[in-house]
Design a protein around this motif. Sequence first.
Motif, mmCIF file in Angstrom:
data_model
loop_
_atom_site.group_PDB
_atom_site.id
_atom_site.type_symbol
_atom_site.label_atom_id
_atom_site.label_comp_id
_atom_site.label_asym_id
_atom_site.label_seq_id
_atom_site.Cartn_x
_atom_site.Cartn_y
_atom_site.Cartn_z
ATOM 1 N N PHE A 1 -3.926 7.351 -10.807
ATOM 2 C CA PHE A 1 -3.590 6.593 -12.017
ATOM 3 C C PHE A 1 -3.471 7.552 -13.194
ATOM 4 O O PHE A 1 -4.244 8.502 -13.315
ATOM 5 N N THR A 2 -2.520 7.252 -14.064
ATOM 6 C CA THR A 2 -2.324 8.056 -15.269
ATOM 7 C C THR A 2 -2.037 7.135 -16.447
ATOM 8 O O THR A 2 -1.191 6.240 -16.335
ATOM 9 N N SER A 3 -2.721 7.371 -17.542
ATOM 10 C CA SER A 3 -2.471 6.592 -18.741
ATOM 11 C C SER A 3 -1.722 7.436 -19.760
ATOM 12 O O SER A 3 -1.969 8.638 -19.882
ATOM 13 N N SER A 4 -0.803 6.798 -20.461
ATOM 14 C CA SER A 4 -0.030 7.495 -21.483
ATOM 15 C C SER A 4 0.230 6.531 -22.629
ATOM 16 O O SER A 4 -0.008 5.327 -22.516
ATOM 17 N N ARG A 5 0.702 7.074 -23.727
ATOM 18 C CA ARG A 5 0.970 6.224 -24.888
ATOM 19 C C ARG A 5 2.363 6.478 -25.410
ATOM 20 O O ARG A 5 2.889 7.586 -25.304
ATOM 21 N N GLU A 6 2.973 5.458 -25.966
ATOM 22 C CA GLU A 6 4.272 5.555 -26.607
ATOM 23 C C GLU A 6 4.101 4.993 -28.007
ATOM 24 O O GLU A 6 4.139 3.771 -28.213
ATOM 25 N N THR A 7 3.890 5.897 -28.939
ATOM 26 C CA THR A 7 3.536 5.504 -30.294
ATOM 27 C C THR A 7 4.587 4.612 -30.933
ATOM 28 O O THR A 7 4.252 3.615 -31.580
ATOM 29 N N ALA A 8 5.852 4.942 -30.747
ATOM 30 C CA ALA A 8 6.929 4.190 -31.396
ATOM 31 C C ALA A 8 6.935 2.725 -30.977
ATOM 32 O O ALA A 8 7.362 1.858 -31.738
ATOM 33 N N GLN B 1 0.142 4.129 -15.278
ATOM 34 C CA GLN B 1 0.954 4.377 -14.094
ATOM 35 C C GLN B 1 0.030 4.444 -12.891
ATOM 36 O O GLN B 1 -0.899 5.249 -12.863
ATOM 37 N N MET B 2 0.288 3.608 -11.922
ATOM 38 C CA MET B 2 -0.577 3.518 -10.750
ATOM 39 C C MET B 2 0.232 3.906 -9.517
ATOM 40 O O MET B 2 1.183 3.203 -9.156
ATOM 41 N N ASN B 3 -0.129 4.994 -8.904
ATOM 42 C CA ASN B 3 0.560 5.487 -7.711
ATOM 43 C C ASN B 3 -0.372 5.418 -6.509
ATOM 44 O O ASN B 3 -1.583 5.278 -6.650
ATOM 45 N N SER B 4 0.216 5.527 -5.347
ATOM 46 C CA SER B 4 -0.555 5.510 -4.093
ATOM 47 C C SER B 4 -1.518 4.335 -4.068
ATOM 48 O O SER B 4 -2.709 4.484 -3.759
ATOM 49 N N LEU B 5 -1.011 3.184 -4.388
ATOM 50 C CA LEU B 5 -1.853 1.993 -4.472
ATOM 51 C C LEU B 5 -2.482 1.664 -3.127
ATOM 52 O O LEU B 5 -1.865 1.864 -2.059
ATOM 53 N N SER C 1 -0.888 -5.204 -0.903
ATOM 54 C CA SER C 1 -0.950 -5.632 0.484
ATOM 55 C C SER C 1 -0.969 -4.418 1.405
ATOM 56 O O SER C 1 -0.357 -3.392 1.120
ATOM 57 N N SER C 2 -1.657 -4.573 2.526
ATOM 58 C CA SER C 2 -1.766 -3.448 3.471
ATOM 59 C C SER C 2 -0.631 -3.456 4.477
ATOM 60 O O SER C 2 0.141 -4.392 4.564
ATOM 61 N N ALA D 1 0.842 -1.189 0.000
ATOM 62 C CA ALA D 1 0.000 0.000 0.000
ATOM 63 C C ALA D 1 0.880 1.243 0.000
ATOM 64 O O ALA D 1 1.882 1.312 0.716
ATOM 65 N N GLY D 2 0.499 2.192 -0.839
ATOM 66 C CA GLY D 2 1.287 3.403 -0.997
ATOM 67 C C GLY D 2 2.319 3.321 -2.107
ATOM 68 O O GLY D 2 2.925 4.335 -2.462
ATOM 69 N N GLY D 3 2.524 2.129 -2.620
ATOM 70 C CA GLY D 3 3.510 1.931 -3.666
ATOM 71 C C GLY D 3 2.974 2.223 -5.050
ATOM 72 O O GLY D 3 1.851 2.700 -5.218
ATOM 73 N N SER D 4 3.799 1.928 -6.037
ATOM 74 C CA SER D 4 3.465 2.217 -7.428
ATOM 75 C C SER D 4 3.756 1.016 -8.315
ATOM 76 O O SER D 4 4.645 0.213 -8.019
ATOM 77 N N LEU D 5 3.010 0.934 -9.373
ATOM 78 C CA LEU D 5 3.255 -0.035 -10.435
ATOM 79 C C LEU D 5 2.944 0.639 -11.761
ATOM 80 O O LEU D 5 2.130 1.558 -11.825
#
Length: 124
Positions: free
Chosen positions: A68-75, A82-86, A123-124, A14-18
Amino acid sequence: QMQLVESGGALAQAGGSLRLACTASGRTFGSYNVGWFRQAPGKERALVGAISCNYGSTYYADSVKGRFTSSRETAKNTVYLQMNSLQPEDTALYYCAAAPYIGIVYKTDYYTYWGQGTQVTVSS
């Protein structure tokens, strides 16, 4: 045909990122909307975020907005989540899906191609 492969799911505290990745083959994302869904045990699959790969506009469910933030990489023909503060309630099987529309697509039925899912456990 488009094939989607998700990656990046893992066990996090909890609090981490993926960061999840959704890579397409067969077609490019250029004129598609890519959605991120999640399904926890006993719950329905729900849209948590989406990105218009043409415009770059995004949508987030209230439950993940600001985290959460979504982004794209065209190439790389890849979309990221991006998931933060899980939080433990983010635990679910996460899917990416593509809909052949250039704007944001909210309805599950409009998504044509789906990945196999990647598990996120917090996990908490």
